[in-house]
Design an enzyme around this catalytic site. Structure first.
Site, PDB file in Angstrom:
ATOM      1  N   LYS A  14       0.837  -1.210   0.000  1.00  0.00           N
ATOM      2  CA  LYS A  14       0.000   0.000   0.000  1.00  0.00           C
ATOM      3  C   LYS A  14       0.871   1.258   0.000  1.00  0.00           C
ATOM      4  O   LYS A  14       0.665   2.155  -0.810  1.00  0.00           O
ATOM      5  CB  LYS A  14      -0.934   0.022   1.227  1.00  0.00           C
ATOM      6  CG  LYS A  14      -1.913  -1.141   1.271  1.00  0.00           C
ATOM      7  CD  LYS A  14      -2.861  -1.057   2.460  1.00  0.00           C
ATOM      8  CE  LYS A  14      -2.202  -1.275   3.790  1.00  0.00           C
ATOM      9  NZ  LYS A  14      -1.627  -2.618   3.991  1.00  0.00           N
ATOM     10  N   ARG A  31     -10.443   0.400   8.181  1.00  0.00           N
ATOM     11  CA  ARG A  31      -9.893  -0.912   8.462  1.00  0.00           C
ATOM     12  C   ARG A  31     -10.914  -1.813   9.137  1.00  0.00           C
ATOM     13  O   ARG A  31     -10.603  -2.963   9.429  1.00  0.00           O
ATOM     14  CB  ARG A  31      -8.719  -0.726   9.402  1.00  0.00           C
ATOM     15  CG  ARG A  31      -7.450  -1.398   8.966  1.00  0.00           C
ATOM     16  CD  ARG A  31      -6.398  -1.046   9.989  1.00  0.00           C
ATOM     17  NE  ARG A  31      -5.194  -1.755   9.778  1.00  0.00           N
ATOM     18  CZ  ARG A  31      -4.148  -1.269   9.111  1.00  0.00           C
ATOM     19  NH1 ARG A  31      -4.188  -0.082   8.573  1.00  0.00           N
ATOM     20  NH2 ARG A  31      -3.073  -1.999   8.993  1.00  0.00           N
ATOM     21  N   ARG A  34      11.495  -5.591   5.018  1.00  0.00           N
ATOM     22  CA  ARG A  34      11.195  -4.152   4.875  1.00  0.00           C
ATOM     23  C   ARG A  34      12.111  -3.289   5.743  1.00  0.00           C
ATOM     24  O   ARG A  34      12.408  -3.625   6.877  1.00  0.00           O
ATOM     25  CB  ARG A  34       9.747  -3.879   5.285  1.00  0.00           C
ATOM     26  CG  ARG A  34       9.478  -2.373   5.321  1.00  0.00           C
ATOM     27  CD  ARG A  34       8.061  -1.986   5.424  1.00  0.00           C
ATOM     28  NE  ARG A  34       7.335  -2.674   6.452  1.00  0.00           N
ATOM     29  CZ  ARG A  34       6.016  -2.684   6.517  1.00  0.00           C
ATOM     30  NH1 ARG A  34       5.314  -2.054   5.600  1.00  0.00           N
ATOM     31  NH2 ARG A  34       5.406  -3.311   7.481  1.00  0.00           N
ATOM     32  N   ARG A  57      10.728  -1.688  11.391  1.00  0.00           N
ATOM     33  CA  ARG A  57       9.632  -1.315  12.292  1.00  0.00           C
ATOM     34  C   ARG A  57       9.483  -2.326  13.425  1.00  0.00           C
ATOM     35  O   ARG A  57       9.680  -3.523  13.223  1.00  0.00           O
ATOM     36  CB  ARG A  57       8.318  -1.250  11.500  1.00  0.00           C
ATOM     37  CG  ARG A  57       8.071   0.103  10.886  1.00  0.00           C
ATOM     38  CD  ARG A  57       6.936   0.160   9.915  1.00  0.00           C
ATOM     39  NE  ARG A  57       5.707  -0.517  10.277  1.00  0.00           N
ATOM     40  CZ  ARG A  57       4.622  -0.538   9.493  1.00  0.00           C
ATOM     41  NH1 ARG A  57       4.630   0.099   8.332  1.00  0.00           N
ATOM     42  NH2 ARG A  57       3.538  -1.180   9.856  1.00  0.00           N
ATOM     43  N   ARG A  85      -1.157  -9.670  12.750  1.00  0.00           N
ATOM     44  CA  ARG A  85      -1.708  -8.607  11.885  1.00  0.00           C
ATOM     45  C   ARG A  85      -2.487  -9.214  10.726  1.00  0.00           C
ATOM     46  O   ARG A  85      -3.522  -8.687  10.307  1.00  0.00           O
ATOM     47  CB  ARG A  85      -0.575  -7.710  11.368  1.00  0.00           C
ATOM     48  CG  ARG A  85      -0.076  -6.732  12.430  1.00  0.00           C
ATOM     49  CD  ARG A  85       1.302  -6.191  12.118  1.00  0.00           C
ATOM     50  NE  ARG A  85       1.359  -5.383  10.924  1.00  0.00           N
ATOM     51  CZ  ARG A  85       2.499  -5.030  10.330  1.00  0.00           C
ATOM     52  NH1 ARG A  85       3.667  -5.401  10.837  1.00  0.00           N
ATOM     53  NH2 ARG A  85       2.473  -4.287   9.243  1.00  0.00           N
TER      54      ARG A  85
HETATM   55  P1  AP5 Z   1       4.748  -1.650   1.967  1.00  0.00           P
HETATM   56  O1  AP5 Z   1       4.496  -0.773   0.806  1.00  0.00           O
HETATM   57  O2  AP5 Z   1       5.440  -1.066   3.153  1.00  0.00           O
HETATM   58  O3  AP5 Z   1       3.403  -2.387   2.418  1.00  0.00           O
HETATM   59  P2  AP5 Z   1       2.119  -1.844   3.182  1.00  0.00           P
HETATM   60  O4  AP5 Z   1       0.946  -2.528   2.592  1.00  0.00           O
HETATM   61  O5  AP5 Z   1       2.113  -0.336   3.206  1.00  0.00           O
HETATM   62  O6  AP5 Z   1       2.436  -2.465   4.617  1.00  0.00           O
HETATM   63  P3  AP5 Z   1       2.150  -1.983   6.085  1.00  0.00           P
HETATM   64  O7  AP5 Z   1       2.808  -3.027   6.973  1.00  0.00           O
HETATM   65  O8  AP5 Z   1       2.575  -0.551   6.298  1.00  0.00           O
HETATM   66  O9  AP5 Z   1       0.652  -2.115   6.194  1.00  0.00           O
HETATM   67  P4  AP5 Z   1      -0.147  -2.288   7.461  1.00  0.00           P
HETATM   68  O10 AP5 Z   1      -1.521  -2.168   6.927  1.00  0.00           O
HETATM   69  O11 AP5 Z   1       0.120  -3.494   8.257  1.00  0.00           O
HETATM   70  O12 AP5 Z   1       0.437  -1.135   8.393  1.00  0.00           O
HETATM   71  P5  AP5 Z   1      -0.065   0.328   8.803  1.00  0.00           P
HETATM   72  O13 AP5 Z   1       1.110   1.204   8.852  1.00  0.00           O
HETATM   73  O14 AP5 Z   1      -1.242   0.748   7.984  1.00  0.00           O
HETATM   74  O15 AP5 Z   1       5.562  -2.927   1.426  1.00  0.00           O
HETATM   75  C1  AP5 Z   1       6.045  -3.929   2.305  1.00  0.00           C
HETATM   76  C2  AP5 Z   1       7.450  -4.388   1.849  1.00  0.00           C
HETATM   77  O16 AP5 Z   1       7.344  -5.098   0.621  1.00  0.00           O
HETATM   78  C3  AP5 Z   1       8.428  -3.238   1.591  1.00  0.00           C
HETATM   79  O17 AP5 Z   1       9.695  -3.643   1.997  1.00  0.00           O
HETATM   80  C4  AP5 Z   1       8.377  -3.018   0.058  1.00  0.00           C
HETATM   81  O18 AP5 Z   1       9.594  -2.518  -0.462  1.00  0.00           O
HETATM   82  C5  AP5 Z   1       8.103  -4.443  -0.428  1.00  0.00           C
HETATM   83  N1  AP5 Z   1       7.226  -4.502  -1.617  1.00  0.00           N
HETATM   84  C6  AP5 Z   1       6.118  -3.772  -1.866  1.00  0.00           C
HETATM   85  N2  AP5 Z   1       5.560  -4.135  -3.031  1.00  0.00           N
HETATM   86  C7  AP5 Z   1       6.316  -5.165  -3.516  1.00  0.00           C
HETATM   87  C8  AP5 Z   1       6.260  -5.980  -4.696  1.00  0.00           C
HETATM   88  N3  AP5 Z   1       5.297  -5.823  -5.617  1.00  0.00           N
HETATM   89  N4  AP5 Z   1       7.203  -6.932  -4.866  1.00  0.00           N
HETATM   90  C9  AP5 Z   1       8.212  -7.102  -3.938  1.00  0.00           C
HETATM   91  N5  AP5 Z   1       8.316  -6.355  -2.822  1.00  0.00           N
HETATM   92  C10 AP5 Z   1       7.387  -5.393  -2.605  1.00  0.00           C
HETATM   93  O19 AP5 Z   1      -0.625   0.031  10.282  1.00  0.00           O
HETATM   94  C11 AP5 Z   1       0.229  -0.356  11.331  1.00  0.00           C
HETATM   95  C12 AP5 Z   1      -0.592  -0.585  12.588  1.00  0.00           C
HETATM   96  O20 AP5 Z   1      -1.231   0.654  12.993  1.00  0.00           O
HETATM   97  C13 AP5 Z   1      -1.744  -1.599  12.451  1.00  0.00           C
HETATM   98  O21 AP5 Z   1      -1.324  -2.919  12.655  1.00  0.00           O
HETATM   99  C14 AP5 Z   1      -2.695  -1.093  13.553  1.00  0.00           C
HETATM  100  O22 AP5 Z   1      -2.274  -1.525  14.832  1.00  0.00           O
HETATM  101  C15 AP5 Z   1      -2.546   0.418  13.493  1.00  0.00           C
HETATM  102  N6  AP5 Z   1      -3.534   1.055  12.576  1.00  0.00           N
HETATM  103  C16 AP5 Z   1      -3.262   1.682  11.393  1.00  0.00           C
HETATM  104  N7  AP5 Z   1      -4.393   2.115  10.814  1.00  0.00           N
HETATM  105  C17 AP5 Z   1      -5.413   1.735  11.633  1.00  0.00           C
HETATM  106  C18 AP5 Z   1      -6.822   1.868  11.555  1.00  0.00           C
HETATM  107  N8  AP5 Z   1      -7.412   2.475  10.504  1.00  0.00           N
HETATM  108  N9  AP5 Z   1      -7.562   1.329  12.559  1.00  0.00           N
HETATM  109  C19 AP5 Z   1      -6.987   0.725  13.615  1.00  0.00           C
HETATM  110  N10 AP5 Z   1      -5.649   0.564  13.759  1.00  0.00           N
HETATM  111  C20 AP5 Z   1      -4.865   1.066  12.775  1.00  0.00           C
END
Ligand code: AP5
Length: 207
Positions: free
Chosen positions: A13, A88, A127, A153, A164
């Site tokens: 994402k 979410r 990552r 992270r 997760r």
């Molecule tokens: P990356 O682009 O970082 O993936 P991402 O989908 O953004 O992953 P996140 O872990 O940030 O998502 P998340 O939803 O768990 O975390 P968030 O920060 O929202 O890519 C991942 C890796 O793969 C990278 O190294 C990249 O280079 C590589 N990559 C990407 N595409 C690729 C491809 N095509 N091929 C190969 N490699 C690739 O949330 C974190 C925490 O915050 C949650 O767990 C929760 O506790 C809280 N939180 C956040 N939002 C909410 C909400 N709305 N409600 C409640 N709690 C929330």
């Protein structure tokens, strides 16, 4: 253009958000990034959020909805929004359904990036993030430029990633059917640039 990007942790994402921002000039609203900024500041919200995030659990809906209500008051939302990591849960989706018309904003599409659980674990364990700029890398697929300071992270440990994923399948995946014909399914298992090209092509074919 107003978009939601949804998909399991590590599906790409944040990575795809960078390309979408460059192409459409939208502003990225990432609840994960907002929460991590609160953790860095050591605010009351940050302290509470860190405890949940480190366990792989979600921050309560009322906290997230309040945070988004406030964020959406800023002027930059007029240039178009990319919601990353929000909504979410079904209650968050319902809250957004009420908030957007109040602001005169219409949602164009929900980009649903699909990847398998095994791929998620592989990606997240590799990552690395630049905490100053937010830029995301992967030690194999997308290595950081030499000399750039990057960290892993705290919630990227394998057991937290598995939790997760469980939370995603149970609480977040159901929102996809809520958006019905706005949903654009993307094969997220392909290389980064191929995923970007598929997103652009599918969004263009809808406009
Ligand atoms: P990356 O682009 O970082 O993936 P991402 O989908 O953004 O992953 P996140 O872990 O940030 O998502 P998340 O939803 O768990 O975390 P968030 O920060 O929202 O890519 C991942 C890796 O793969 C990278 O190294 C990249 O280079 C590589 N990559 C990407 N595409 C690729 C491809 N095509 N091929 C190969 N490699 C690739 O949330 C974190 C925490 O915050 C949650 O767990 C929760 O506790 C809280 N939180 C956040 N939002 C909410 C909400 N709305 N409600 C409640 N709690 C929330």
């Amino acid at each position: 253009m107003n978009l939601i990007v949804v998909g399991p942790p590590g599906c790409g994402k944040g990575t795809q958000a960078e390309a979408l921002i460059r192409k459409y000039g939208v502003v990225q609203i990432s609840t994960g990034n907002i929460l991590r900024a609160e953790i860095k500041k050591g605010s009351e919200l940050g302290v509470k959020a860190k405890e949940l995030i480190d366990k792989g659990q979600l921050v309560p809906d009322d906290v997230i909805i309040g945070m988004m209500r406030e964020r959406l008051q800023q002027d930059d939302v007029k240039q178009g929004i990319l919601f990353d990591g929000f909504p979410r849960t079904i209650p968050q989706a319902h809250a957004l359904d009420e908030l957007l018309p109040e602001l005169g904003i219409e949602l164009d599409a929900v980009v649903n990036i699909q990847v398998s659980d095994e791929e998620v674990v592989k990606r997240i364990s590799g990552r690395r993030v630049n905490i100053e700029t937010g830029a995301t890398y992967h030690i194999v697929y997308n290595p950081p430029p030499e000399g750039e300071q990057v960290i892993q992270r705290d919630d990227d440990k394998e057991e937290t990633v598995r939790e997760r994923l469980t939370v995603y399948r149970k609480q977040t995946e159901p929102i996809i059917s809520h958006y019905q014909d706005k949903v654009v399914d993307i094969d997220g298992q392909q290389p980064i640039e191929t995923v970007t090209a598929e997103i652009f092509a599918k969004l263009e074919s809808r406009s």
